[in-house]
Design a protein around this motif. Structure first.
Motif, PDB file in Angstrom:
ATOM      1  N   LEU A  31       0.828  -1.202   0.000  1.00 21.81           N
ATOM      2  CA  LEU A  31       0.000   0.000   0.000  1.00 21.81           C
ATOM      3  C   LEU A  31       0.868   1.261   0.000  1.00 21.81           C
ATOM      4  O   LEU A  31       0.659   2.178  -0.797  1.00 21.81           O
ATOM      5  CB  LEU A  31      -0.917  -0.038   1.232  1.00 21.81           C
ATOM      6  N   ILE A  32       1.855   1.305   0.865  1.00 27.21           N
ATOM      7  CA  ILE A  32       2.682   2.510   0.944  1.00 27.21           C
ATOM      8  C   ILE A  32       3.506   2.676  -0.333  1.00 27.21           C
ATOM      9  O   ILE A  32       3.672   3.794  -0.834  1.00 27.21           O
ATOM     10  CB  ILE A  32       3.562   2.526   2.223  1.00 27.21           C
ATOM     11  N   ARG A  33       3.983   1.562  -0.890  1.00 25.45           N
ATOM     12  CA  ARG A  33       4.766   1.690  -2.140  1.00 25.45           C
ATOM     13  C   ARG A  33       3.898   2.253  -3.261  1.00 25.45           C
ATOM     14  O   ARG A  33       4.338   3.064  -4.076  1.00 25.45           O
ATOM     15  CB  ARG A  33       5.364   0.338  -2.545  1.00 25.45           C
ATOM     16  N   LEU A  34       2.658   1.799  -3.286  1.00 26.92           N
ATOM     17  CA  LEU A  34       1.708   2.305  -4.286  1.00 26.92           C
ATOM     18  C   LEU A  34       1.507   3.820  -4.121  1.00 26.92           C
ATOM     19  O   LEU A  34       1.571   4.585  -5.081  1.00 26.92           O
ATOM     20  CB  LEU A  34       0.375   1.570  -4.113  1.00 26.92           C
ATOM     21  N   VAL A  35       1.285   4.219  -2.884  1.00 25.71           N
ATOM     22  CA  VAL A  35       1.041   5.642  -2.607  1.00 25.71           C
ATOM     23  C   VAL A  35       2.239   6.481  -3.040  1.00 25.71           C
ATOM     24  O   VAL A  35       2.107   7.505  -3.714  1.00 25.71           O
ATOM     25  CB  VAL A  35       0.744   5.847  -1.107  1.00 25.71           C
ATOM     26  N   ARG A  36       3.425   6.043  -2.676  1.00 27.30           N
ATOM     27  CA  ARG A  36       4.641   6.803  -3.016  1.00 27.30           C
ATOM     28  C   ARG A  36       4.866   6.853  -4.517  1.00 27.30           C
ATOM     29  O   ARG A  36       5.389   7.818  -5.051  1.00 27.30           O
ATOM     30  CB  ARG A  36       5.864   6.171  -2.350  1.00 27.30           C
ATOM     31  N   ARG A  37       4.489   5.763  -5.203  1.00 33.70           N
ATOM     32  CA  ARG A  37       4.674   5.737  -6.651  1.00 33.70           C
ATOM     33  C   ARG A  37       3.695   6.695  -7.343  1.00 33.70           C
ATOM     34  O   ARG A  37       4.071   7.441  -8.236  1.00 33.70           O
ATOM     35  CB  ARG A  37       4.470   4.299  -7.160  1.00 33.70           C
ATOM     36  N   LEU A  38       2.440   6.702  -6.881  1.00 29.73           N
ATOM     37  CA  LEU A  38       1.431   7.514  -7.563  1.00 29.73           C
ATOM     38  C   LEU A  38       1.570   9.000  -7.245  1.00 29.73           C
ATOM     39  O   LEU A  38       1.266   9.848  -8.081  1.00 29.73           O
ATOM     40  CB  LEU A  38       0.023   7.033  -7.178  1.00 29.73           C
ATOM     41  N   GLN A  39       2.000   9.309  -6.015  1.00 31.17           N
ATOM     42  CA  GLN A  39       2.105  10.716  -5.606  1.00 31.17           C
ATOM     43  C   GLN A  39       3.394  10.866  -4.793  1.00 31.17           C
ATOM     44  O   GLN A  39       3.373  10.869  -3.551  1.00 31.17           O
ATOM     45  CB  GLN A  39       0.895  11.115  -4.741  1.00 31.17           C
ATOM     46  N   PRO A  40       4.524  11.000  -5.485  1.00 32.47           N
ATOM     47  CA  PRO A  40       5.823  10.966  -4.797  1.00 32.47           C
ATOM     48  C   PRO A  40       5.997  11.997  -3.671  1.00 32.47           C
ATOM     49  O   PRO A  40       6.718  11.730  -2.723  1.00 32.47           O
ATOM     50  CB  PRO A  40       6.823  11.244  -5.931  1.00 32.47           C
ATOM     51  N   ASP A  41       5.361  13.145  -3.763  1.00 31.55           N
ATOM     52  CA  ASP A  41       5.573  14.182  -2.734  1.00 31.55           C
ATOM     53  C   ASP A  41       4.617  14.069  -1.555  1.00 31.55           C
ATOM     54  O   ASP A  41       4.726  14.806  -0.579  1.00 31.55           O
ATOM     55  CB  ASP A  41       5.397  15.577  -3.360  1.00 31.55           C
ATOM     56  N   ILE A  42       3.648  13.206  -1.655  1.00 26.69           N
ATOM     57  CA  ILE A  42       2.545  13.184  -0.690  1.00 26.69           C
ATOM     58  C   ILE A  42       3.047  12.934   0.738  1.00 26.69           C
ATOM     59  O   ILE A  42       3.988  12.181   0.957  1.00 26.69           O
ATOM     60  CB  ILE A  42       1.508  12.115  -1.119  1.00 26.69           C
ATOM     61  N   VAL A  43       2.417  13.614   1.689  1.00 31.26           N
ATOM     62  CA  VAL A  43       2.730  13.430   3.103  1.00 31.26           C
ATOM     63  C   VAL A  43       1.810  12.336   3.645  1.00 31.26           C
ATOM     64  O   VAL A  43       0.590  12.439   3.521  1.00 31.26           O
ATOM     65  CB  VAL A  43       2.496  14.742   3.885  1.00 31.26           C
ATOM     66  N   VAL A  44       2.395  11.284   4.226  1.00 22.08           N
ATOM     67  CA  VAL A  44       1.597  10.143   4.700  1.00 22.08           C
ATOM     68  C   VAL A  44       1.687  10.056   6.221  1.00 22.08           C
ATOM     69  O   VAL A  44       2.751  10.306   6.802  1.00 22.08           O
ATOM     70  CB  VAL A  44       2.098   8.821   4.069  1.00 22.08           C
ATOM     71  N   ASP A  45       0.578   9.721   6.843  1.00 23.15           N
ATOM     72  CA  ASP A  45       0.570   9.594   8.312  1.00 23.15           C
ATOM     73  C   ASP A  45       1.199   8.264   8.748  1.00 23.15           C
ATOM     74  O   ASP A  45       1.744   7.524   7.924  1.00 23.15           O
ATOM     75  CB  ASP A  45      -0.852   9.772   8.861  1.00 23.15           C
ATOM     76  N   ASN A  46       1.116   7.968  10.012  1.00 27.52           N
ATOM     77  CA  ASN A  46       1.891   6.852  10.579  1.00 27.52           C
ATOM     78  C   ASN A  46       1.023   5.724  11.129  1.00 27.52           C
ATOM     79  O   ASN A  46       1.377   5.105  12.120  1.00 27.52           O
ATOM     80  CB  ASN A  46       2.766   7.394  11.714  1.00 27.52           C
ATOM     81  N   ARG A  47      -0.124   5.483  10.513  1.00 26.21           N
ATOM     82  CA  ARG A  47      -1.039   4.519  11.136  1.00 26.21           C
ATOM     83  C   ARG A  47      -1.159   3.199  10.385  1.00 26.21           C
ATOM     84  O   ARG A  47      -2.127   2.469  10.546  1.00 26.21           O
ATOM     85  CB  ARG A  47      -2.408   5.174  11.334  1.00 26.21           C
ATOM     86  N   LEU A  48      -0.163   2.907   9.538  1.00 28.16           N
ATOM     87  CA  LEU A  48      -0.205   1.658   8.766  1.00 28.16           C
ATOM     88  C   LEU A  48       0.432   0.494   9.515  1.00 28.16           C
ATOM     89  O   LEU A  48       0.556  -0.595   8.963  1.00 28.16           O
ATOM     90  CB  LEU A  48       0.514   1.846   7.430  1.00 28.16           C
ATOM     91  N   ASP A  49       0.878   0.731  10.763  1.00 29.02           N
ATOM     92  CA  ASP A  49       1.579  -0.316  11.512  1.00 29.02           C
ATOM     93  C   ASP A  49       2.820  -0.784  10.757  1.00 29.02           C
ATOM     94  O   ASP A  49       3.089  -1.983  10.676  1.00 29.02           O
ATOM     95  CB  ASP A  49       0.610  -1.493  11.790  1.00 29.02           C
ATOM     96  N   LEU A  50       3.540   0.174  10.189  1.00 33.96           N
ATOM     97  CA  LEU A  50       4.727  -0.172   9.413  1.00 33.96           C
ATOM     98  C   LEU A  50       5.797   0.890   9.669  1.00 33.96           C
ATOM     99  O   LEU A  50       5.833   1.914   8.983  1.00 33.96           O
ATOM    100  CB  LEU A  50       4.357  -0.216   7.917  1.00 33.96           C
ATOM    101  N   PRO A  51       6.651   0.644  10.646  1.00 36.17           N
ATOM    102  CA  PRO A  51       7.664   1.639  10.987  1.00 36.17           C
ATOM    103  C   PRO A  51       8.457   2.070   9.753  1.00 36.17           C
ATOM    104  O   PRO A  51       8.812   1.232   8.934  1.00 36.17           O
ATOM    105  CB  PRO A  51       8.565   0.891  11.976  1.00 36.17           C
ATOM    106  N   GLY A  52       8.669   3.359   9.616  1.00 35.17           N
ATOM    107  CA  GLY A  52       9.414   3.870   8.470  1.00 35.17           C
ATOM    108  C   GLY A  52       8.533   4.234   7.283  1.00 35.17           C
ATOM    109  O   GLY A  52       9.009   4.732   6.279  1.00 35.17           O
ATOM    110  N   SER A  53       7.212   3.983   7.399  1.00 33.45           N
ATOM    111  CA  SER A  53       6.347   4.263   6.254  1.00 33.45           C
ATOM    112  C   SER A  53       5.733   5.656   6.317  1.00 33.45           C
ATOM    113  O   SER A  53       5.295   6.185   5.310  1.00 33.45           O
ATOM    114  CB  SER A  53       5.231   3.223   6.159  1.00 33.45           C
ATOM    115  N   GLY A  54       5.692   6.265   7.488  1.00 36.52           N
ATOM    116  CA  GLY A  54       4.987   7.536   7.634  1.00 36.52           C
ATOM    117  C   GLY A  54       5.924   8.732   7.665  1.00 36.52           C
ATOM    118  O   GLY A  54       7.099   8.615   7.998  1.00 36.52           O
ATOM    119  N   ASP A  55       5.375   9.891   7.299  1.00 35.23           N
ATOM    120  CA  ASP A  55       6.143  11.140   7.357  1.00 35.23           C
ATOM    121  C   ASP A  55       5.837  11.913   8.630  1.00 35.23           C
ATOM    122  O   ASP A  55       6.592  12.797   9.011  1.00 35.23           O
ATOM    123  CB  ASP A  55       5.787  12.036   6.166  1.00 35.23           C
TER     124      ASP A  55
END
Ligand code: GLC
Length: 428
Positions: free
Chosen positions: A203-227
């Motif tokens: 999911l996070i890889r998809l988000v980063r690929r589609l919108q590289p600058d997007i700011v993502v929160d930290n609730r995916l239970d995946l350390p290092g995935s959130g900004d």
């Protein structure tokens, strides 16, 4: 750069102030967006709200104007909350706004209206989905005591659900132009739903690929995935830091009254002054404030929320310089009692916010000889500075403690922009 990439938080820490919007079918029940959980409402029982959802007074231009006038620079709206109802014209479910009586893609209208007012766009997307046929039973599910897990879960497949989320997120991040914030909510791995079930890595890889600058929160239970870190319904006592003690980007999300979704009978509304102090507290500790509104099912933001937004606006009109581009003061500058500092490192201006207005004098420790000029920000009127230490026996004036500087304050404040008075200090 985190393990899963990272977004552009530069604008985010500059802008500081955003609007959260919780709007869905739960606005009709008007007793919290978790009502399906608390009252254990089944899909069938919840269908009546879908069948009748018709916000005839919906005017997103009014929401957007209220947000801009409050001083907010971005917004984050629930595209889908835990109830599963989708506010846009998604291909992947019929449980969407275009199949209700209103029959329009309301998300698009909101996005267009807020963009037109110059605000950046953020999407909240619930990881939980109490309506989806593949989402399995867990202890937060509305049906948790009404069905047998084994029967309920038969034929349900969380892998299909994870794909559904990726498909929907793809729609959201490809069909609405540039999206600035992606706000996933939330994980509870200790109770069975976390990064494995959400397939958070993909999911996070998809988000980063589609919108590289997007700011993502930290609730995916995946350390290092959130900004950003996202404390909720409380103000941290100090800036948030990572494992190495370095400050992190964070955003507190807050409500006016306790509930996120519209709650008719709630009585615990914060005063305007509390709201302004909350904004100052967040910025003075290096955080953003994401302030929530829950529009009614008719589509407008009610008077109680509008009054508070207007209160923010009345203050921000004169004092936004102490918020935008500001963060915590340098560590050697400690604010006096009842006061908060914010600091703009670019302009080298320090902002003293007085939650209680001192009588005639305030002493600023450690600032002796460091200030060129001081003014009341609300009206740009000079505040006299006294730098020298008066003799021991002086009873004509409040004594400046060694190393401090004293500001000579008016007893009575001017009427505008002074709900929380701010003094702007120009450092040498
Ligand atoms: C919580 C709640 C949710 C709300 C969110 C906002 O996680 O589940 O209702 O949307 O907080 O931060």
């Amino acid at each position: 750069m985190g393990k899963y990439g990272s977004g552009d938080t530069k604008w985010f820490v500059h802008d500081r102030f955003g609007m959260f919007i919780h709007w869905g079918l739960y606005s009709m029940l008007a007793r919290h967006e978790w009502v399906r959980n608390t009252e254990q409402i089944s899909n069938e029982e919840y269908q009546v709200y879908f069948d009748l959802f018709n916000p005839d007074l919906f005017c997103p231009q009014e929401w957007a104007r209220a947000a801009r006038e409050a001083g907010m620079k971005y917004f984050v709206i629930t595209t889908k909350h835990h109830e599963g109802f989708c506010l846009w014209d998604t291909k992947y479910t019929d449980y969407k706004v275009t199949n209700t009586p209103i029959g329009r893609d309301l998300l698009r209208e909101v996005v267009d209206a807020f963009r037109a007012e110059g605000l950046r766009v953020g999407f909240y997307y619930s990881l939980l989905d109490w309506h989806h046929p593949d989402f399995t039973l867990d202890c937060l599910h509305p049906m948790r005591t009404r069905v047998k897990a084994e029967e309920f879960n038969r034929g349900r497949d969380m892998r299909r659900y994870a794909q559904y989320m990726r498909d929907q997120v793809t729609e959201l991040l490809t069909q609405y132009g540039k999206i600035d914030v992606m706000w996933f909510d939330f994980s509870y791995p200790e109770r069975g739903k976390g990064h494995e079930q959400w397939e958070s890595e993909e999911l996070i890889r998809l988000v980063r690929r589609l919108q590289p600058d997007i700011v993502v929160d930290n609730r995916l239970d995946l350390p290092g995935s959130g900004d950003i870190q996202t404390p909720e319904q409380f103000t941290p006592d100090a800036g948030l830091v990572d494992e190495e003690g370095k400050p992190v980007v964070w955003e507190g999300c807050q409500t006016f009254s306790g509930s996120w979704g519209y709650f008719r009978d709630e009585a615990s509304w914060k005063s305007v002054k509390m709201c302004i102090e909350m904004l100052i507290n967040h910025v003075s500790r290096g955080g953003n404030l994401l302030m929530n509104v829950g529009p009614t099912s008719r589509g407008y933001i009610d008077d109680r929320a509008m009054a508070r937004l207007a209160g923010f606006g009345a203050w921000m009109k004169y004092n936004s310089r102490s918020i935008y581009g500001c963060g915590p003061a340098p560590a050697d500058m400690v604010a006096p009692p009842d006061c908060r500092y914010t600091y703009n490192a670019e302009t080298k201006r320090l902002y003293l916010h007085c939650f209680a207005w001192p009588f005639r004098h305030v002493h600023l420790q450690g600032l002796c000889g460091r200030i060129r000029y001081a003014q009341l920000l609300a009206d740009g009127s000079e505040i006299k500075i006294r730098d020298e230490v008066l003799p021991e026996n002086s009873n004509l004036n409040s004594r400046t403690p060694g190393g401090a500087l004293t500001l000579e304050l008016p007893v009575v404040l001017p009427g505008q922009g002074t709900e929380v008075p701010v003094i702007e200090l120009f450092l040498k």
